[in-house]
Design an enzyme around this catalytic site. Structure first.
Site, PDB file in Angstrom:
ATOM      1  N   GLU A  44       0.836  -1.196   0.000  1.00 24.92           N
ATOM      2  CA  GLU A  44       0.000   0.000   0.000  1.00 24.92           C
ATOM      3  C   GLU A  44       0.877   1.254   0.000  1.00 24.92           C
ATOM      4  O   GLU A  44       1.856   1.348   0.741  1.00 24.92           O
ATOM      5  CB  GLU A  44      -0.875  -0.044   1.248  1.00 24.92           C
ATOM      6  CG  GLU A  44      -1.861   1.085   1.417  1.00 24.92           C
ATOM      7  CD  GLU A  44      -2.711   0.895   2.673  1.00 24.92           C
ATOM      8  OE1 GLU A  44      -3.738   1.576   2.782  1.00 24.92           O
ATOM      9  OE2 GLU A  44      -2.350   0.064   3.522  1.00 24.92           O
ATOM     10  N   LYS A 113      -9.206   3.170  -2.281  1.00 24.53           N
ATOM     11  CA  LYS A 113      -9.519   2.399  -1.073  1.00 24.53           C
ATOM     12  C   LYS A 113     -10.902   2.777  -0.562  1.00 24.53           C
ATOM     13  O   LYS A 113     -11.262   3.954  -0.506  1.00 24.53           O
ATOM     14  CB  LYS A 113      -8.458   2.660  -0.005  1.00 24.53           C
ATOM     15  CG  LYS A 113      -8.505   1.727   1.189  1.00 24.53           C
ATOM     16  CD  LYS A 113      -7.297   1.952   2.095  1.00 24.53           C
ATOM     17  CE  LYS A 113      -7.263   1.014   3.270  1.00 24.53           C
ATOM     18  NZ  LYS A 113      -6.071   1.226   4.129  1.00 24.53           N
ATOM     19  N   CYS A 174      -5.559  -3.449   2.263  1.00 22.37           N
ATOM     20  CA  CYS A 174      -5.278  -3.503   3.695  1.00 22.37           C
ATOM     21  C   CYS A 174      -6.539  -3.690   4.534  1.00 22.37           C
ATOM     22  O   CYS A 174      -7.042  -4.792   4.688  1.00 22.37           O
ATOM     23  CB  CYS A 174      -4.508  -2.252   4.121  1.00 22.37           C
ATOM     24  SG  CYS A 174      -3.659  -2.457   5.716  1.00 22.37           S
ATOM     25  N   SER A 356      22.470  -0.834  33.092  1.00 18.79           N
ATOM     26  CA  SER A 356      22.435  -0.848  34.556  1.00 18.79           C
ATOM     27  C   SER A 356      22.683  -2.216  35.161  1.00 18.79           C
ATOM     28  O   SER A 356      22.882  -2.331  36.365  1.00 18.79           O
ATOM     29  CB  SER A 356      21.063  -0.341  35.033  1.00 18.79           C
ATOM     30  OG  SER A 356      20.053  -1.299  34.724  1.00 18.79           O
TER      31      SER A 356
END
Length: 735
Positions: A44, A113, A174, A356
């Site tokens: 897309e 779309k 999509c 750490s």
């Protein structure tokens, strides 16, 4: 047989980098043609990149897209292959997200779309409009320069399908794959056999199975061939697009691409028999009956043949077993690939991490180590792009190139243990051991002199010297002294990231990596502008529980055995003095366990619970373990500190998106940052519910029965739920 070779792809596009994007598109088309494909689909919005966001509002983005498409059509790229190419298009003053179907240097159809993604991380309605006209195809006038270049004035625009002489095909884009009334249903009943889905779907832990199931089901109920293409990589933002292009036929996946990869272009092809689609549909009487009375969808005729007749030695591709990664692998490979894209595209020379010796920063270090391992593996496989990037970033000379992940890490990764008088020898030792296993350049820095200088300056200005709580100081003094250490570490980290390359005669700068997890962000258990404030954070949307599982996995599979000891150690900030009768612990400081935090986060974000509905939900979940009043105290305590610390999300380091309950303020979790932390109305309602439940004899009876049976119905996560004392410690809540 009507055999047709189809090709889909994963492309690592970069938002607004048109040169890179067009180069990848052309490369994917070339590979598809080499494999004999008659159809190729890309992701897309592949010309612009998916993550352009407000750049889509610029006319330039649309103009440049047409210029790039003209470049592709002017060459031989689309000769004898149907290509779907994604780009933004303006039609009648409205901007649409489109697939453009091209063949033999012509545009056959433009499909806008119809269902836009507009939740979670997606904001498509901000930039595009959904196409709503389903009854006809419109005539779209091509831009003049494109029209002249390809000798074509106009093209059909809208919803429909393309009818070739031997196959019919259509697009889904999509989000349309996941909608209840998906276009493919109506199109299948109109005889469409091949569906091409151009997608921009990002990675999220445990999400792939939902996508794969949707793709399989897209053809299981209606038959057909489904081609799915996706972006892969970091295109400039917090998301990692995880590829996994695939091809499904009649409910079976016959080809699956990689989910995590450093490759810029991956092409996947399969040979399919379209007659099996006709046979599959014809075997279902309900499908035949529905198709016989379905309204007709408009279509475009294309006078070309795409299929091949049956020949000896040609046969359809067989179904494959789906490859799923476990969550621990996803945490290693997803953020690892994302970091590589960010590093090679940012112009930086490497990473610097305040290490750490605790679980979070060690997880980040392991992910960088995994990234280095992936780079070496791809170089050994012959990936020239990865090799070129590694040579540039590692600043290799005289024909040298990386052959070992530890040696490569030494060139591009600094780990810095910034200890104070409150740090233990155990964490210092663990940090050094992990650094050696990964191969990073290790620095051990003592920050006490800088901290003492700041405290002395404050004492000179005010005449007062703050003390820790264990030494008789107040909560205010205790918190301020912790924050001084944390913020000194941030300043030191950025100074080292800027100057250490210069010290070692290297060019460029290093990116500072953050290491706060999603649960700490949700609770606000971090100091604003401390060493969690970095350039980017690969674990900022990963839960503590998932990180600990990852450490156990990485100790074995990434071969960093010290991670097992790090995971087993109780989480501590080491910002307060260690005494024989006192040792600072995260869960005591927070007044809640990380397990509880994960539940609060999921209820707040995924199930959209406010204080009252969260209380009601947890009364059921923790029934028999906690009384309603105890649940109420916990819920109110969580929302109090969630709300007073929400402002920290506005400056949270940009974090890799991995978790569905991320509190990340900028894109995913759009809530205010100034709250009335007393929540007067909501907390009053909770109190009223508690009183009603305490008076109800059934509530007491249920509690007693469950306590006798010693039932654990928390959430299947073990018996650690609800053990932290509310308000038992001082939260690390720097303002």
């Amino acid at each position: 047989m009507r055999l047709i070779k189809v090709a889909t792809c994963n492309l690592n596009q970069w938002a607004m980098d048109f040169d890179t994007n067009v180069r990848n598109i052309k490369e994917s088309i070339s590979r598809a043609k080499e494999e004999g494909a008659a159809i190729r689909i890309g992701p897309e919005l592949e010309i612009t990149g998916y993550g352009c966001e407000d750049h889509f509002l610029e006319q330039d983005s649309v103009t440049h897209s047409w210029e790039c498409l003209k470049d592709i059509l002017s060459g031989d790229w689309t000769d004898n292959i149907l290509c779907s190419i994604g780009m933004p298009i303006i039609f009648e003053s409205v901007r649409y997200n489109c697939q453009v179907f091209c063949l033999n240097r012509k545009i056959i159809m433009i499909r806008p779309k119809m269902a836009l993604a507009n939740d979670g991380n997606y904001r498509e309605f901000r930039w595009f409009s959904a196409w709503t006209l389903k009854d006809k195809l419109m005539d779209f006038q091509l831009p003049t320069d494109v029209s002249e270049a390809i000798s074509q004035d106009s093209v059909p625009f809208g919803y429909g399908y393309i009818q070739f002489l031997d196959v019919s095909l259509a697009a889904e884009t999509c989000e349309e794959l996941f909608t209840a009334d998906a276009p493919r249903i109506e199109l299948s009943l109109n005889g469409v056999e091949v569906f091409m889905n151009a997608s921009g779907s990002h990675h999220q832990l445990r999400k792939l199975n939902l996508r794969i199931d949707s793709i399989k089901n897209a053809t299981r109920f209606c038959g057909g061939v489904y081609m799915y293409s996706n972006h892969q990589g970091c295109d400039g933002g917090r998301l990692y697009y995880d590829g996994c292009c695939c091809i499904a036929v009649n409910g079976d996946v016959v080809a699956q691409g990689s989910q995590f990869s450093l490759n810029d272009v991956e092409v996947l092809s399969a040979q399919v028999d379209l007659d099996t689609v006709s046979s599959y549909r014809g075997s279902m009487s309900s499908f035949r009956e529905q198709a016989s009375r379905k309204s007709k969808v408009p279509y475009v005729k294309a006078p070309y043949k795409l299929c091949q007749p049956f020949k000896l030695g040609m046969f359809p591709t067989s179904p494959v077993e789906i490859k799923y990664h476990c969550p621990e692998e996803e945490i290693a490979f997803g953020p690892g690939c994302w970091l590589w894209d960010y590093l090679r595209r940012s112009g930086a020379s490497g990473f610097l991490l305040p290490l750490s010796g605790g679980a979070d920063s060690s997880a980040v270090a392991a992910i960088v180590g995994c990234m280095c391992q992936l780079v070496i593996k791809d170089i050994q496989k012959g990936d020239e792009q990865v090799k070129a990037d590694a040579l540039r970033i590692g600043q290799y000379k005289n024909g040298e190139f990386p052959t070992d992940s530890r040696e490569f890490a030494k060139r591009i990764f600094y780990t810095v243990y910034m200890g104070s008088e409150n740090s233990s020898e155990a964490t210092r030792s663990r940090a050094k051991k992990l650094s050696d296993e990964i191969g990073s350049w290790y620095l051990d820095v003592h920050i006490d002199t800088v901290v003492s200088a700041l405290i002395s300056l404050f004492e000179k200005l005010t005449g007062k010297r703050p003390r820790y709580k264990v030494d008789g100081g107040s909560n205010t003094e205790n918190l301020a002294l912790q924050n001084i250490q944390a913020r000194v570490r941030m300043v030191l980290a950025f100074m080292l990231a800027s100057l250490m390359p210069w010290v070692h005669n290297k060019s460029g700068f290093y990116l500072v990596l953050g290491s706060s997890n999603v649960d700490e962000g949700l609770r606000g258990y971090l100091t604003k502008y401390d060493c969690s404030s970095a350039d980017i954070n690969p674990i900022g949307s990963v839960s503590k529980q998932d990180l600990r599982a990852f450490l156990r996995w990485a100790a074995v599979h990434l071969q960093y055995p010290s991670l097992a000891d790090i995971e087993a150690a109780p989480p501590t900030a080491e910002l307060e003095p260690i005494r024989s009768n006192y040792n600072q612990l995260d869960e005591v400081d927070m007044g809640m366990t990380y397990e509880e935090l994960s539940i609060y986060g999921r209820l707040r974000k995924i199930f959209r619970c406010g204080p009252v509905s969260m209380f009601q939900n947890l009364c059921h979940r923790w029934c028999g373990r906690l009384s309603p009043s105890e649940v109420a105290d916990k819920v109110k305590y969580f929302f109090k500190y969630y709300s007073i610390n929400r402002h920290k999300m506005t400056v949270l380091t940009p974090s890799y998106h991995a978790e569905s309950y991320s509190p990340e303020d900028n894109r995913f979790d759009l809530r205010q940052f100034l709250y009335n932390s007393r929540w007067p109305y909501q907390f009053r309602k909770i109190d009223e519910l508690v009183q009603e439940m305490d008076k109800d004899p059934k509530t007491v009876e249920v509690q007693e029965v469950l306590q006798r049976k010693d039932l654990d119905i928390t959430s299947g996560h073990g018996s650690g739920m609800g053990v932290a004392a509310v308000g038992s410690g001082n939260p690390r809540a720097g303002l």
